[in-house]
Design a protein around this motif. Structure first.
Motif, short mmCIF file in Angstrom:
data_model
loop_
_atom_site.label_atom_id
_atom_site.label_comp_id
_atom_site.label_asym_id
_atom_site.label_seq_id
_atom_site.Cartn_x
_atom_site.Cartn_y
_atom_site.Cartn_z
N LEU A 49 -8.67 43.57 17.65
CA LEU A 49 -8.18 42.97 18.07
C LEU A 49 -6.47 42.60 19.39
O LEU A 49 -5.80 42.30 18.62
N ALA A 50 -7.58 43.08 20.19
CA ALA A 50 -5.78 43.32 20.85
C ALA A 50 -4.73 42.24 22.03
O ALA A 50 -5.88 42.09 22.46
N ALA A 51 -4.19 42.39 21.83
CA ALA A 51 -3.45 40.86 23.00
C ALA A 51 -2.06 41.61 24.02
O ALA A 51 -1.23 42.03 22.80
N GLY A 52 -1.36 41.68 24.18
CA GLY A 52 -0.19 41.90 25.34
C GLY A 52 0.29 41.88 26.64
O GLY A 52 -1.43 42.48 27.11
N ALA A 53 1.28 42.60 27.59
CA ALA A 53 1.82 42.82 28.80
C ALA A 53 0.29 44.19 29.03
O ALA A 53 0.06 44.96 27.71
N PRO A 54 -0.02 43.88 30.60
CA PRO A 54 -1.77 44.85 30.73
C PRO A 54 -0.93 46.93 30.82
O PRO A 54 -1.64 47.37 29.89
N GLY A 55 0.75 47.04 30.70
CA GLY A 55 1.33 47.99 30.93
C GLY A 55 1.36 48.28 29.39
O GLY A 55 0.95 49.75 29.03
N ALA A 56 1.64 47.81 28.31
CA ALA A 56 1.95 48.29 26.92
C ALA A 56 0.16 48.35 26.37
O ALA A 56 0.52 48.91 25.17
N LEU A 57 -0.58 47.54 26.45
CA LEU A 57 -2.02 48.00 26.05
C LEU A 57 -2.23 49.26 26.07
O LEU A 57 -2.86 49.72 25.77
N GLU A 58 -2.11 49.50 27.98
CA GLU A 58 -2.95 50.54 28.28
C GLU A 58 -1.60 51.78 27.50
O GLU A 58 -2.33 53.19 26.79
N LYS A 59 -0.62 51.86 27.12
CA LYS A 59 0.13 52.38 26.42
C LYS A 59 -0.45 52.94 25.14
O LYS A 59 -0.52 54.52 24.36
N ALA A 60 -0.98 51.61 24.36
CA ALA A 60 -1.16 51.58 23.01
C ALA A 60 -2.35 52.20 22.84
O ALA A 60 -2.65 52.55 21.74
N LYS A 61 -3.18 52.26 24.36
CA LYS A 61 -4.96 52.52 23.93
C LYS A 61 -5.48 53.87 23.25
O LYS A 61 -5.67 54.00 22.43
N PRO A 62 -4.36 55.17 24.22
CA PRO A 62 -4.60 56.46 22.50
C PRO A 62 -4.97 56.40 21.94
O PRO A 62 -5.80 56.58 20.49
N ALA A 63 -3.52 54.96 20.48
CA ALA A 63 -3.74 55.30 19.43
C ALA A 63 -5.01 54.28 18.81
O ALA A 63 -4.94 54.55 17.76
#
Length: 292
Positions: free
Chosen positions: A128-142
């Motif tokens: 369940l993820a929430a945060g700024a779109p850019g930060a979420l995109e960077k975290a996505k591979p992990a």
């Protein structure tokens, strides 16, 4: 991607192992030490904050305060770091973390997970993820390496924490619902196996019912998710309801039952052990007699 992990408990170990298996460079810090295959251990938590991405999997609000906030470690993080807090924390604390990360210039994603250690080991967590779109995109591979699905809860981190706490509240309610149903069926001669075959095959076939009905049938509550942690999450839910100025009567009931379970000595058992208090009057009476 280089990923730092802070906290290698039952969940954190499996997450770190899956990240390494996915080809990421993983460094980790844990208060009690330990080793994970493919993961390089570091001596201080601030070293984990020098990676491209850091994931915190500590037990609660207090642990995060002690490890990261009181030493002001976020001020020493690598520029451009995205910090993912995968722990289940209170909504109020998540709001405070937004301000703290903004002040430190660190991007913050809240990403609590649904799933026990066996699910984490398979890399099948629901995130369940929430945060700024850019930060979420960077975290996505992990996040993709540790989970089977990422659920976008919104652009404000506390949204994810509210959703996770609500999920755990509903699981506790399901456990109590099954326990109360067993009282009716047991006392009228219906076997638990037969009753739950009916329930799982008709009205309630979801994973919580599948998992915890088995514990109730066997009367065995070996730890999967400890009752003490369940109590913590129900208290978070109660606090969030109070902050919203709303009364949640079912929450109050399961919070009381989980409190009894921990007080009678079930804190290290699976949280479904609270069902025993409803099903077995002798267990309940013992809990009621215990000094408060």
């Amino acid at each position: 991607m280089e990923i730092g992990i802070i906290g290698l408990g039952a969940m954190g170990r499996e997450m770190a192992r899956n990240l390494a298996a996915a080809g990421h460079t993983v460094i980790a810090w844990n208060r009690s030490g330990g080793q994970v295959e493919g993961v390089r251990m570091v001596e201080t938590p601030v070293q984990a904050l020098q990676a491209d991405l850091a994931i915190t999997m500590l037990s609660d609000d207090t642990a995060i305060r002690e490890v990261l906030l009181h030493p002001n470690l976020l001020l020493k993080a690598r520029p451009g770091l995205v910090h993912v807090v995968a722990s289940t924390i209170s909504v109020g604390f998540a709001r405070a973390l937004v301000e703290i990360h903004d002040a430190a210039g660190v991007a913050y994603v809240s990403a609590p997970v649904l799933g026990r250690p066996d699910v984490a080991a398979k890399g099948e967590l629901n995130i369940l993820a929430a945060g700024a779109p850019g930060a979420l995109e960077k975290a996505k591979p992990a996040l993709e390496a540790i989970g089977k699905r990422i659920w976008d809860m919104g652009d404000a981190p506390p949204m994810a924490n509210a959703a996770k706490i609500a999920c755990n509240m509903m699981i506790a309610m399901a456990i109590e619902a099954m326990a109360e149903a067993v009282v009716l069926t047991d006392t009228n001669g219906v076997s638990r196996e037969r009753f739950f075959e009916l329930i799982l095959g008709t009205l309630f076939g979801s994973r919580p019912y599948q998992s915890y009905s088995g514990n109730i049938v066997r009367g065995a509550y070996q730890p999967g998710f400890k009752a003490s942690l369940g109590l913590k999450d129900l208290r978070f839910a109660s606090d969030a309801a109070a902050q919203a100025g709303r009364a949640l009567p079912m929450l109050a009931a399961v919070l009381g039952r989980m409190t009894e379970a921990v007080e009678v000595g079930m804190g290290d058992m699976d949280w479904s052990a609270m069902a025993a208090l409803t099903i077995d009057p002798h267990v309940h009476d013992a809990a009621q007699r215990r000094p408060r």
